[in-house]
Design an enzyme around this catalytic site. Structure first.
Site, PDB file in Angstrom:
ATOM      1  N   GLU A 186     -10.810   1.924   5.420  1.00 40.01           N
ATOM      2  CA  GLU A 186      -9.339   1.995   5.663  1.00 40.01           C
ATOM      3  C   GLU A 186      -9.015   1.809   7.296  1.00 40.01           C
ATOM      4  O   GLU A 186      -9.823   2.745   7.929  1.00 40.01           O
ATOM      5  CB  GLU A 186      -9.057   3.625   5.380  1.00 40.01           C
ATOM      6  N   SER A 187      -8.277   0.866   7.492  1.00 39.94           N
ATOM      7  CA  SER A 187      -8.335   0.660   9.129  1.00 39.94           C
ATOM      8  C   SER A 187      -7.918   1.859  10.058  1.00 39.94           C
ATOM      9  O   SER A 187      -8.431   1.945  11.039  1.00 39.94           O
ATOM     10  CB  SER A 187      -7.472  -0.741   9.384  1.00 39.94           C
ATOM     11  N   CYS A 201     -11.503  -7.423   6.090  1.00 40.55           N
ATOM     12  CA  CYS A 201     -10.356  -6.612   5.416  1.00 40.55           C
ATOM     13  C   CYS A 201      -9.931  -5.807   6.568  1.00 40.55           C
ATOM     14  O   CYS A 201      -9.355  -6.040   7.588  1.00 40.55           O
ATOM     15  CB  CYS A 201     -10.668  -6.183   4.131  1.00 40.55           C
ATOM     16  N   ARG A 247      -0.401  -5.119   6.688  1.00 40.27           N
ATOM     17  CA  ARG A 247      -1.203  -4.314   5.839  1.00 40.27           C
ATOM     18  C   ARG A 247      -0.767  -4.279   4.211  1.00 40.27           C
ATOM     19  O   ARG A 247       0.430  -4.032   4.339  1.00 40.27           O
ATOM     20  CB  ARG A 247      -1.462  -3.120   6.586  1.00 40.27           C
ATOM     21  N   ILE A 257      -8.761  -6.407  -2.116  1.00 40.46           N
ATOM     22  CA  ILE A 257      -8.416  -5.053  -2.335  1.00 40.46           C
ATOM     23  C   ILE A 257      -7.700  -4.429  -1.230  1.00 40.46           C
ATOM     24  O   ILE A 257      -8.018  -4.293  -0.057  1.00 40.46           O
ATOM     25  CB  ILE A 257     -10.026  -4.237  -2.289  1.00 40.46           C
ATOM     26  N   ARG A 258      -6.244  -4.402  -1.728  1.00 41.83           N
ATOM     27  CA  ARG A 258      -5.386  -3.761  -0.751  1.00 41.83           C
ATOM     28  C   ARG A 258      -5.359  -4.650   0.514  1.00 41.83           C
ATOM     29  O   ARG A 258      -5.471  -4.189   1.602  1.00 41.83           O
ATOM     30  CB  ARG A 258      -5.347  -2.031  -0.417  1.00 41.83           C
ATOM     31  N   HIS A 280     -13.181  -9.505   0.438  1.00 41.53           N
ATOM     32  CA  HIS A 280     -14.794  -8.856   0.696  1.00 41.53           C
ATOM     33  C   HIS A 280     -15.699  -9.726   0.383  1.00 41.53           C
ATOM     34  O   HIS A 280     -16.260  -9.696  -0.994  1.00 41.53           O
ATOM     35  CB  HIS A 280     -14.445  -7.600  -0.273  1.00 41.53           C
ATOM     36  N   GLU A 335     -18.739  -9.356   0.803  1.00 48.47           N
ATOM     37  CA  GLU A 335     -20.058  -8.690   0.529  1.00 48.47           C
ATOM     38  C   GLU A 335     -19.937  -7.964  -0.754  1.00 48.47           C
ATOM     39  O   GLU A 335     -20.920  -7.422  -1.445  1.00 48.47           O
ATOM     40  CB  GLU A 335     -20.021  -7.540   1.571  1.00 48.47           C
TER      41      GLU A 335
HETATM   42  N1  GLN Z   1      -5.534  -1.561   3.258  1.00 45.03           N
HETATM   43  C1  GLN Z   1      -6.856  -1.340   3.985  1.00 45.03           C
HETATM   44  C2  GLN Z   1      -6.027  -0.993   5.570  1.00 45.03           C
HETATM   45  O1  GLN Z   1      -4.928  -1.103   5.757  1.00 45.03           O
HETATM   46  C3  GLN Z   1      -7.626  -2.388   3.936  1.00 45.03           C
HETATM   47  C4  GLN Z   1      -8.255  -2.609   2.828  1.00 45.03           C
HETATM   48  C5  GLN Z   1      -9.584  -2.887   2.655  1.00 45.03           C
HETATM   49  O2  GLN Z   1     -10.263  -2.951   3.615  1.00 45.03           O
HETATM   50  N2  GLN Z   1     -10.107  -3.215   1.525  1.00 45.03           N
HETATM   51  O3  GLN Z   1      -6.699  -0.447   6.315  1.00 45.03           O
END
Ligand code: GLN
Length: 199
Positions: free
Chosen positions: A48-49, A79, A106, A140-141, A176, A178
């Site tokens: 989560e940034s 990400c 985002r 992922i998101r 991702h 990894e």
């Molecule tokens: N949605 C996350 C963000 O805004 C990033 C998602 C992720 O790192 N997989 O920080």
């Protein structure tokens, strides 16, 4: 042996440490400025940034990391990490490192498709490794990179948007790498971007 530091506050940092070790690097978790000052390369993981940014701020690491990246420290950001390096984050003034001349949005793939996997295509890169087989991106998101400036090379793309970009020694992915068995993004980072010798 080169040491890679993985920012290890939150998110999937352990996978980056494992992957780096499997490729023969000395990989260490980084949770303070002293550790960040000593590494030969850095990885900023997904997660989560906003959370990672706040923790980097709280532990007084943002200026040091920004300065080291400015001095040429190789950095792989995935990400949330890519968001933290972006010069522009649409509609957000969250703490960030910045320095990568891209604009990101985002969670841009929407709520219905929070995560998905897709083959990505090779853009502006003649690195032979990309030709071996398709690269599968796990999103992922994920953010979308809406624009890049001239000095940013689009290495991989998906649906016409950059998903792996390079600006000098900075490599940033919106997916991702990894989380799949494919080690090529990390290999590209360590050898083609950072210039570390093969182990
Ligand atoms: N949605 C996350 C963000 O805004 C990033 C998602 C992720 O790192 N997989 O920080």
């Amino acid at each position: 042996m080169k040491t890679v530091g993985v920012i290890s506050f939150q998110g999937d940092f352990d996978k980056h440490i494992e992957r780096s070790r499997a490729l023969g690097l000395h990989a260490v978790p980084v949770r303070d400025a002293e550790a960040a000052a000593q590494v030969d390369a850095i990885i900023i993981p997904g997660g989560e940034s906003t959370t990672i940014g706040k923790l980097l701020e709280r532990f007084d690491m943002i200026d040091l990391i920004r300065r080291r990246i400015g001095d040429g420290l190789p950095v792989l950001a995935t990400c949330a990490g890519a968001i933290l390096l972006a010069d522009e984050i649409s509609g957000s003034d969250q703490p960030r490192i910045g320095g990568l001349h891209i604009s990101v949005r985002r969670n841009a793939y929407g709520r219905q498709i929070e995560s998905f996997e897709a083959d990505v295509i090779v853009g502006d890169s003649d690195w032979p490794g990309w030709q071996e087989s398709n690269v599968l991106g796990v999103f992922i998101r994920a953010p979308i990179i809406d624009s890049v400036s001239d000095e940013v090379k689009v290495i991989l793309e998906f649906e016409g948007k950059p998903v792996l970009v390079r600006q000098g020694a900075i490599l940033a992915a919106t997916f991702h790498p990894e989380l799949t068995a494919d080690t090529r993004v990390h290999e590209y980072f360590f050898h083609a971007v950072a210039g570390f010798p093969a182990q």
